[in-house]
Enzyme design. Structure first.
Site, PDB file in Angstrom:
ATOM      1  CG  ASP A 163      13.012  22.910 -30.577  1.00 37.64           C
ATOM      2  OD1 ASP A 163      13.311  22.352 -31.643  1.00 37.64           O
ATOM      3  OD2 ASP A 163      13.644  23.859 -30.096  1.00 37.64           O
TER       4      ASP A 163
ATOM      5  CD  GLU B 283      -1.542  -2.387   1.694  1.00 42.74           C
ATOM      6  OE1 GLU B 283      -2.342  -3.328   1.675  1.00 42.74           O
ATOM      7  OE2 GLU B 283      -0.361  -2.483   2.091  1.00 42.74           O
TER       8      GLU B 283
ATOM      9  CG  ASP C  78      18.154  23.522 -31.464  1.00 45.11           C
ATOM     10  OD1 ASP C  78      18.660  23.255 -32.571  1.00 45.11           O
ATOM     11  OD2 ASP C  78      17.583  24.582 -31.220  1.00 45.11           O
TER      12      ASP C  78
ATOM     13  CG  ASN D 235       1.936  -3.968   4.112  1.00 42.92           C
ATOM     14  OD1 ASN D 235       2.845  -4.650   4.576  1.00 42.92           O
ATOM     15  ND2 ASN D 235       0.992  -4.451   3.336  1.00 42.92           N
TER      16      ASN D 235
END
Length: 918
Positions: A657, A294, A336, A745
């Site tokens: 771009d 969890e 670039d 947990n």
């Protein structure tokens, strides 16, 4: 639609464009403009909206682990109602699910803003001619056929065909990615297939007027413009899931499948042993809760956030959390050139004067002798010949001196900087030699000329006698010309060699042209300079000039880039240059920074046009240099690389771009020079526009992935031990509750797991190859290590539980406590690749603090009555607690032996990866 068919406007003359668009010199009438506005729509970028807030929130519950937990909560609530009890387990599970969903929603609600940013390329007022009168209208009212007027500083409001122009230069970096001003002229018509970057008679939405003025006719508006096409590309670009997202999705599916299988096996076994249905159902719930980690989604999200903070300190801002880990899996970086690998400015690097070359390095001017042409005296001209070329660069120059070199065209600013390095002060020189006339640069002439005052003959002394026919009245005037070497040499009949001004023979002219071509072949921009002493003025000819020499400049690489490129190669990452610039420039820069060899293949945009997807994939496999590339080709290159199995990062700063940034696994935009569009389309924004920061971010990404593997090994190893304990309990007639499993947990696992993310990075991360894109989280021995640790852990706890039950001790509390304490020891062991006795106690103070805090919480849980009642445990005696601690220490001892075995194999050369990654 108007016009009714697609038209290559660059291939038509200005009058033909007007005829096709149905407009004359008076402009459109208001009535015609209104009709076209109704049919074409406003001149705006209208894009489909992204997913709404509710959709984003609902999408969080598509995770199969959360769906399983919701099912467990529903069954748990039903059981509590049957027993008329408070549904503590169901409430706890629902809180966990809600927290996990909220974290995911907050992360994803910041995405998909690139389309909205395009709309912020505002709607300026445009000067439009309607009904014979010039007027200012909002640019969203423009229609095809409108005649517009533009001046320096204006933003182009729509795509247009130039009709008239005077020294017009546009900044098209937003579209092409190149910072240089692009000269525009109305004629001549160009070929229909002329690339976008070479359409000198067309103007495009999103560009800005850097100099001059012009008049144009609108040819496209809104989504029909080139910028609108890019906006469409951004919308159609579908980012692929990052490697981490794929691995977590696989992990979730596997865990759910295992959970369902184990639940079925446990229920079947209990039924065969005669267990009651309700008891078996509660046991099934405990099994499902135990196998599902969890805390893992929250731990991974928080660890990614911690990684983002580390990256910010290294100048990389992370916009989307999964990109942190994805950076660590990068195999190709498409970058670039301008502003990313280079400094986005022009610098004079070499001067050719006389028969010598002057290299402008960091330590000043270094002189080299050239092989002189026949009939030339070696050296520089006597007197002031060595400075006259630099003086010409200052006086034949429209840039204004200022801090940082100056303001104006980058090419001219570079000339001022070169002169300043030689001790020449631009302002005083211009005051002493004021400009008396000028002839601005024109593309068709390829030169600029100015006439300056030289009352004392100081400048003309090294140039020799004036040309025949000059009069005494001209003695104080000097003509200076700069431009393309071919254009300047055509008008020169003398030059300066070691003996002074002498006649320029055809052989010597060819020598100078060869020198200019040699510099250009190195990717340098070359300007020639010439003078006309005692010139009569603009009305006279320019056929008797004295050649002063050449100046070559370039956009220099960033000083830290070569080292960053070398680190990429060492880390198994292939850098790829994708630029709209000239191939020679791309090759020169790539060679200078070590990105490619001088003879490496280079692919150009026009060559890519005719390739299908399969052919393009073959090209991207063998090519690391791409020049003259269009925006849609950048997107295709990224997709082709992804099709070959590469994990791709794409860098960029312009509107052009943005589609490729969004398509890439990791889009990297420039924070300083980048457009809003590119920043919003990207996952990572570089705060210093530095390519080296990408490599730093990759290192941090690899560290995050290494930490995630630590988490998975730690958490799943513990969960497997819990499963064995829970599965064995019915055989002994015993059981743990779902709420106790949740405590283990979330608290016992969760806090130490978070602290693992804060540990020091491994020293050799950038000497390892990238993680394979399709690699499972359990690869390289991690799955078997989890299995061994879980089996040993479960066996120890089951043995303790069986002995405690036989002796009549509180077995459930002892098993619960042992599970908690052993996992804390597991966390300490997982925090380092080295044995615990060789690890400094404060190597990770956060982990030590988390373990001590969690141990304290566990003791409070045992000995504070309200907390003990809530979780159904009892206080332990000192002997019982010592037994729990002893079993926990035995498990930690096993883990340390495993670690030593893995280190021994690594040192023996049988495993290239550290034990926490194995």
């Amino acid at each position: 639609m108007f016009p009714p068919e697609a038209t290559a406007w660059q291939s038509l003359s200005g009058p033909e464009c007007l005829r096709r668009l149905g407009v004359d010199a008076e402009g459109l009438s208001e009535a015609v403009a209104a009709d076209r506005l109704a049919s074409e729509g406003p001149n705006r970028l209208a894009l489909p909206p992204g997913p709404g807030r509710w959709r984003l929130l609902l999408d969080q519950f598509s995770n199969v682990m959360l769906v399983l937990l919701l099912a467990v909560a529903a069954v748990s609530a039903g059981l509590a109602m049957l027993n008329h009890a408070v549904p503590k387990d169901a409430i706890a599970i629902l809180l966990i699910v809600a927290l996990t969903a909220l974290l995911g929603y907050l992360q994803e609600s910041q995405a998909l803003l690139a389309l909205r940013s395009l709309l912020n390329l505002a709607q300026p007022l445009a000067r439009v001619r309607r009904d014979g009168h010039w007027q200012r209208l909002p640019s969203d009212q423009l229609v095809p056929g409108d005649v517009i007027r533009l001046e320096s500083g204006d933003r182009v409001p729509a795509d247009a065909r130039l009709l008239e122009g005077s020294e017009l230069g546009l900044q098209e970096a937003a579209l092409t990615g190149e910072a240089e001003l692009v000269s525009k002229r109305p004629e001549p018509p160009l070929a229909a297939d002329t690339p976008l970057v070479e359409r000198s008679n067309c103007l495009f939405l999103g560009s800005e007027v850097g100099r001059g003025r012009g008049q144009a006719v609108v040819t496209a508006t809104g989504m029909a413009t080139e910028l609108g096409g890019i906006a469409t590309l951004i919308h159609t670009a579908r980012p692929e899931p990052t490697p981490l997202q794929k691995r977590l999705a696989d992990l979730s599916g596997q865990l759910v499948a295992w959970a369902l299988g184990l639940v079925a096996a446990v229920v079947l076994g209990g039924w065969l042993l005669g267990g009651s249905p309700l008891a078996l159902l509660e046991l099934a719930l405990s099994t499902a809760v135990a196998i599902v980690p969890e805390g893992l989604p929250a731990v991974i999200t928080v660890s990614l956030a911690i990684g983002t903070q580390r990256m910010v300190r290294r100048a990389a801002l992370i916009r989307h959390l999964p990109a942190v880990e994805a950076l660590g899996a990068i195999t190709v970086i498409c970058t670039d050139k301008t502003g990313t690998l280079t400094q986005n400015r022009q610098v004079v690097v070499e001067i050719r004067c006389g028969t010598q070359a002057l290299d402008l390095g960091e330590n000043g001017f270094e002189v080299r002798d050239l092989v002189p042409p026949p009939g030339a005296e070696t050296g520089l001209a006597p007197g002031q010949g060595d400075l006259l070329l630099l003086l010409a660069g200052v006086l034949c120059n429209d840039a204004e001196p200022g801090q940082g070199g100056g303001m104006g065209d980058p090419t001219e600013v570079a000339l001022l900087e070169a002169a300043a390095r030689a001790g020449l002060e631009a302002a005083s020189l211009r005051a002493k030699h004021p400009r008396t006339a000028e002839s601005p640069f024109r593309a068709e002439r390829q030169r600029m000329a100015v006439w300056v005052s030289d009352p004392d003959g100081h400048l003309t002394a090294p140039l020799g006698s004036p040309p025949l026919g000059s009069s005494p009245a001209d003695a104080s005037q000097l003509l200076i010309v700069k431009g393309a070497p071919e254009a300047i040499l055509r008008d020169c009949d003398r030059w300066l060699d070691g003996a002074g001004a002498r006649s320029l023979t055809p052989v010597q002219r060819d020598w100078w042209l060869a020198e200019a071509r040699g510099l250009a072949s190195c990717g340098l921009r070359v300007l020639a300079f010439a003078c006309g002493p005692q010139h009569q003025g603009p009305e006279a000819g320019m056929e008797t000039l004295v050649l002063l020499g050449l100046m070559a400049q370039r956009d220099p690489p960033r000083p830290e880039v070569p080292g960053a490129v070398a680190r990429c190669h060492g880390a198994g990452i292939r850098p790829v240059m994708v630029t709209g610039d000239h191939p020679l420039t791309a090759r020169a820069i790539s060679t200078a920074i070590g990105l490619a060899e001088p003879d490496s293949p280079i692919a150009q945009g026009p060559e890519l046009e005719g390739l299908d997807d399969g052919e393009l994939e073959a090209v991207v496999r063998r090519t690391s240099l791409f020049a003259r590339v269009l925006p849609e080709q950048k997107l295709r290159i990224v997709r082709a690389l992804q099709a070959t199995g590469a994990v791709v990062a794409m860098t960029g700063d312009g509107v052009n771009d943005a589609p490729a940034l969004r398509q890439a696994h990791v889009g990297v935009a420039m924070g300083i020079s980048g457009s809003d569009v590119s920043r919003e389309a990207a996952d990572v924004v570089l705060l210093d526009d530095n390519f080296a920061s990408i490599v730093n971010a990759v290192e941090e990404g690899r560290q995050v992935y290494a930490n995630i593997r630590r988490f998975v090994r730690f958490i799943l190893g513990c969960n497997l031990g819990e499963l064995i304990t829970i599965g064995s309990a019915p055989l002994l007639g015993l059981a743990l509750t779902p709420l106790q499993i949740l405590w283990i947990n979330l608290v016992t696992d969760g806090l130490p797991a978070l602290a693992l993310a804060l540990g020091p990075p491994a020293e050799d991360l950038m000497h390892q190859p990238p993680i394979e894109p399709g690699e499972s989280l359990f690869a390289r021995g991690l799955g078997s290590a989890i299995l061994r640790a879980g089996l040993v852990f479960g066996a120890l706890v089951v043995a303790l539980m069986a002995v405690a039950a036989r002796l009549g001790l509180p077995w459930q509390t002892m098993a619960f406590t042992t599970l908690c304490l052993a996992q804390l020891g597991h966390a300490l062991s997982a925090g380092s690749d080295r044995p615990l006795w060789r690890t400094p106690p404060l190597a990770n103070p956060w982990l030590l603090g988390a373990v001590l805090a969690t141990a304290t919480l566990q003791l409070l849980l045992l000995y504070v009555a309200p907390m003990a009642r809530f979780l159904g445990v009892t206080a332990l005696s000192a002997g019982e607690l010592a037994a729990c601690g002893g079993v926990s220490l035995a498990f930690v001892a096993y883990l340390e032996l495993e670690k030593g075995r893995a280190l021994g194999l690594r040192h023996a050369g049988r495993s290239p990866h550290p034990p926490t990654s194995a």
